[in-house]
Design a protein around this motif. Structure first.
Motif, PDB file in Angstrom:
ATOM      1  N   GLY A 135      42.192  44.511  48.245  1.00  0.00           N
ATOM      2  CA  GLY A 135      41.577  45.183  47.114  1.00  0.00           C
ATOM      3  C   GLY A 135      40.882  46.508  47.361  1.00  0.00           C
ATOM      4  O   GLY A 135      40.249  47.035  46.447  1.00  0.00           O
ATOM      5  N   ASP A 136      40.992  47.083  48.538  1.00  0.00           N
ATOM      6  CA  ASP A 136      40.236  48.299  48.823  1.00  0.00           C
ATOM      7  C   ASP A 136      40.561  49.450  47.877  1.00  0.00           C
ATOM      8  O   ASP A 136      39.658  50.093  47.342  1.00  0.00           O
ATOM      9  CB  ASP A 136      40.442  48.718  50.283  1.00  0.00           C
ATOM     10  CG  ASP A 136      39.845  47.697  51.228  1.00  0.00           C
ATOM     11  OD1 ASP A 136      38.609  47.627  51.311  1.00  0.00           O
ATOM     12  OD2 ASP A 136      40.613  46.944  51.849  1.00  0.00           O
ATOM     13  N   VAL A 137      41.844  49.732  47.662  1.00  0.00           N
ATOM     14  CA  VAL A 137      42.212  50.817  46.746  1.00  0.00           C
ATOM     15  C   VAL A 137      41.868  50.423  45.314  1.00  0.00           C
ATOM     16  O   VAL A 137      41.386  51.248  44.538  1.00  0.00           O
ATOM     17  CB  VAL A 137      43.703  51.187  46.895  1.00  0.00           C
ATOM     18  CG1 VAL A 137      44.135  52.198  45.835  1.00  0.00           C
ATOM     19  CG2 VAL A 137      43.977  51.737  48.292  1.00  0.00           C
ATOM     20  N   THR A 138      42.064  49.169  44.960  1.00  0.00           N
ATOM     21  CA  THR A 138      41.725  48.696  43.619  1.00  0.00           C
ATOM     22  C   THR A 138      40.256  48.977  43.310  1.00  0.00           C
ATOM     23  O   THR A 138      39.927  49.525  42.249  1.00  0.00           O
ATOM     24  CB  THR A 138      42.006  47.180  43.494  1.00  0.00           C
ATOM     25  OG1 THR A 138      43.346  46.914  43.893  1.00  0.00           O
ATOM     26  CG2 THR A 138      41.772  46.683  42.086  1.00  0.00           C
TER      27      THR A 138
ATOM     28  N   ARG B 177      37.377  37.099  46.119  1.00  0.00           N
ATOM     29  CA  ARG B 177      36.040  36.818  46.683  1.00  0.00           C
ATOM     30  C   ARG B 177      35.202  38.095  46.686  1.00  0.00           C
ATOM     31  O   ARG B 177      34.024  38.078  46.312  1.00  0.00           O
ATOM     32  CB  ARG B 177      36.144  36.246  48.093  1.00  0.00           C
ATOM     33  CG  ARG B 177      36.571  34.794  48.153  1.00  0.00           C
ATOM     34  CD  ARG B 177      36.400  34.190  49.539  1.00  0.00           C
ATOM     35  NE  ARG B 177      37.173  34.879  50.572  1.00  0.00           N
ATOM     36  CZ  ARG B 177      38.447  34.616  50.877  1.00  0.00           C
ATOM     37  NH1 ARG B 177      39.101  33.670  50.223  1.00  0.00           N
ATOM     38  NH2 ARG B 177      39.051  35.269  51.842  1.00  0.00           N
ATOM     39  N   ARG B 178      35.810  39.192  47.094  1.00  0.00           N
ATOM     40  CA  ARG B 178      35.096  40.472  47.113  1.00  0.00           C
ATOM     41  C   ARG B 178      34.715  40.895  45.701  1.00  0.00           C
ATOM     42  O   ARG B 178      33.617  41.390  45.463  1.00  0.00           O
ATOM     43  CB  ARG B 178      35.966  41.540  47.766  1.00  0.00           C
ATOM     44  CG  ARG B 178      36.194  41.302  49.235  1.00  0.00           C
ATOM     45  CD  ARG B 178      37.127  42.322  49.838  1.00  0.00           C
ATOM     46  NE  ARG B 178      36.495  43.644  49.823  1.00  0.00           N
ATOM     47  CZ  ARG B 178      37.160  44.790  49.898  1.00  0.00           C
ATOM     48  NH1 ARG B 178      38.480  44.788  49.983  1.00  0.00           N
ATOM     49  NH2 ARG B 178      36.518  45.934  49.899  1.00  0.00           N
ATOM     50  N   CYS B 179      35.622  40.702  44.762  1.00  0.00           N
ATOM     51  CA  CYS B 179      35.380  41.089  43.372  1.00  0.00           C
ATOM     52  C   CYS B 179      34.193  40.307  42.804  1.00  0.00           C
ATOM     53  O   CYS B 179      33.318  40.874  42.146  1.00  0.00           O
ATOM     54  CB  CYS B 179      36.638  40.852  42.545  1.00  0.00           C
ATOM     55  SG  CYS B 179      36.594  41.590  40.899  1.00  0.00           S
ATOM     56  N   ALA B 180      34.157  39.010  43.081  1.00  0.00           N
ATOM     57  CA  ALA B 180      33.056  38.176  42.598  1.00  0.00           C
ATOM     58  C   ALA B 180      31.727  38.617  43.225  1.00  0.00           C
ATOM     59  O   ALA B 180      30.702  38.690  42.539  1.00  0.00           O
ATOM     60  CB  ALA B 180      33.329  36.704  42.914  1.00  0.00           C
TER      61      ALA B 180
ATOM     62  N   ALA C 127      32.484  43.186  39.769  1.00  0.00           N
ATOM     63  CA  ALA C 127      33.269  44.293  39.218  1.00  0.00           C
ATOM     64  C   ALA C 127      33.982  43.835  37.947  1.00  0.00           C
ATOM     65  O   ALA C 127      35.086  43.295  38.013  1.00  0.00           O
ATOM     66  CB  ALA C 127      34.270  44.787  40.261  1.00  0.00           C
ATOM     67  N   PRO C 128      33.386  44.051  36.777  1.00  0.00           N
ATOM     68  CA  PRO C 128      33.983  43.550  35.531  1.00  0.00           C
ATOM     69  C   PRO C 128      35.246  44.295  35.092  1.00  0.00           C
ATOM     70  O   PRO C 128      35.975  43.792  34.242  1.00  0.00           O
ATOM     71  CB  PRO C 128      32.863  43.728  34.494  1.00  0.00           C
ATOM     72  CG  PRO C 128      32.048  44.865  35.021  1.00  0.00           C
ATOM     73  CD  PRO C 128      32.121  44.753  36.535  1.00  0.00           C
ATOM     74  N   ASN C 129      35.510  45.464  35.666  1.00  0.00           N
ATOM     75  CA  ASN C 129      36.675  46.240  35.244  1.00  0.00           C
ATOM     76  C   ASN C 129      37.838  46.104  36.229  1.00  0.00           C
ATOM     77  O   ASN C 129      38.724  46.951  36.274  1.00  0.00           O
ATOM     78  CB  ASN C 129      36.312  47.717  35.031  1.00  0.00           C
ATOM     79  CG  ASN C 129      35.867  48.411  36.315  1.00  0.00           C
ATOM     80  OD1 ASN C 129      35.425  47.766  37.263  1.00  0.00           O
ATOM     81  ND2 ASN C 129      35.979  49.723  36.344  1.00  0.00           N
ATOM     82  N   VAL C 130      37.828  44.991  36.984  1.00  0.00           N
ATOM     83  CA  VAL C 130      38.877  44.737  37.985  1.00  0.00           C
ATOM     84  C   VAL C 130      39.449  43.347  37.780  1.00  0.00           C
ATOM     85  O   VAL C 130      38.713  42.386  37.538  1.00  0.00           O
ATOM     86  CB  VAL C 130      38.315  44.857  39.422  1.00  0.00           C
ATOM     87  CG1 VAL C 130      39.336  44.411  40.449  1.00  0.00           C
ATOM     88  CG2 VAL C 130      37.870  46.281  39.706  1.00  0.00           C
ATOM     89  N   GLU C 131      40.765  43.262  37.902  1.00  0.00           N
ATOM     90  CA  GLU C 131      41.475  41.983  37.825  1.00  0.00           C
ATOM     91  C   GLU C 131      42.560  41.990  38.894  1.00  0.00           C
ATOM     92  O   GLU C 131      43.176  43.028  39.150  1.00  0.00           O
ATOM     93  CB  GLU C 131      42.113  41.859  36.444  1.00  0.00           C
ATOM     94  CG  GLU C 131      43.088  40.733  36.281  1.00  0.00           C
ATOM     95  CD  GLU C 131      43.862  40.819  34.954  1.00  0.00           C
ATOM     96  OE1 GLU C 131      44.779  39.991  34.801  1.00  0.00           O
ATOM     97  OE2 GLU C 131      43.576  41.683  34.114  1.00  0.00           O
ATOM     98  N   PHE C 132      42.795  40.851  39.510  1.00  0.00           N
ATOM     99  CA  PHE C 132      43.894  40.724  40.474  1.00  0.00           C
ATOM    100  C   PHE C 132      44.935  39.772  39.915  1.00  0.00           C
ATOM    101  O   PHE C 132      44.589  38.733  39.340  1.00  0.00           O
ATOM    102  CB  PHE C 132      43.381  40.247  41.834  1.00  0.00           C
ATOM    103  CG  PHE C 132      42.573  41.293  42.526  1.00  0.00           C
ATOM    104  CD1 PHE C 132      43.199  42.288  43.264  1.00  0.00           C
ATOM    105  CD2 PHE C 132      41.197  41.328  42.405  1.00  0.00           C
ATOM    106  CE1 PHE C 132      42.467  43.288  43.875  1.00  0.00           C
ATOM    107  CE2 PHE C 132      40.455  42.322  43.008  1.00  0.00           C
ATOM    108  CZ  PHE C 132      41.087  43.312  43.732  1.00  0.00           C
TER     109      PHE C 132
END
Length: 176
Positions: free
Chosen positions: A52-55, A83-86, A90-95
């Motif tokens: 997710g680094d670029v994301t 895990r990183r997103c949580a 980051a509410p504007n990110v989805e995987f």
């Protein structure tokens, strides 16, 4: 047109290596993404998101009015990214799990980005062409990548040329 297994794997050590690589490439990546047209408020697809680094970098660039989908086929990489997103909140990110070669969407993106993905694909030009259907009219495709087949020194340094040959042979083998 399916992506083959990532040659370097997805164990914790490889995810850590990718994170270190991302730290080293963050500055140049941001500059290239800015110059490529990534702007606040955009809806962006990141192909081959890995951990997710670029994301996350793009999410910072598009701001809270923008949205970024990180596409990754490897469940271990997605788990690390989520895990990183949580942890970041980051509410504007989805995987999403999916194949960069075949992913399609009904809601097109303002931009599609990828970093160090195309060099791993046997038919990279076909993948780029496929994703034109996932872009809004006037959208941008920004690929931060390189072509090691053109690496050289002038004047030629034999050891450097040999190392480049070995690297290219390794990538050809991994794509076979």
């Amino acid at each position: 047109m399916s992506v083959q297994q990532y040659a370097l794997g997805s164990e914790d050590a490889e995810i850590g290596r990718l994170r270190t690589q991302a730290d080293n490439l963050a500055g140049p990546t941001e500059l290239l993404l800015q110059r490529g047209g990534i702007q606040p408020g955009m809806r962006v697809l990141d192909l081959g998101a890995a951990p997710g680094d670029v994301t996350f970098q793009v999410a910072g660039m598009v701001g809270p009015e923008g949205y970024v989908v990180g596409l990754e086929r490897d469940p271990a990489q997605i788990a690390a990214a989520e895990r990183r997103c949580a942890a970041m909140g980051a509410p504007n990110v989805e995987f999403r799990q999916g194949d960069a070669c075949t992913f399609a969407t009904d809601e097109p993106f303002d931009a599609i980005v990828c970093r160090l993905l195309l060099l791993h694909l046997p038919r990279a030009a076909e993948v780029v062409a496929h994703h034109l259907d996932n872009l809004r009219p006037g959208g941008v495709f920004v690929a931060v990548d390189y072509d090691s087949a053109t690496a050289r020194t002038l004047p030629e340094v034999a050891l450097y040329s040999q190392v480049v040959d070995w690297l290219n042979a390794g990538f050809r083998y991994a794509k076979a």
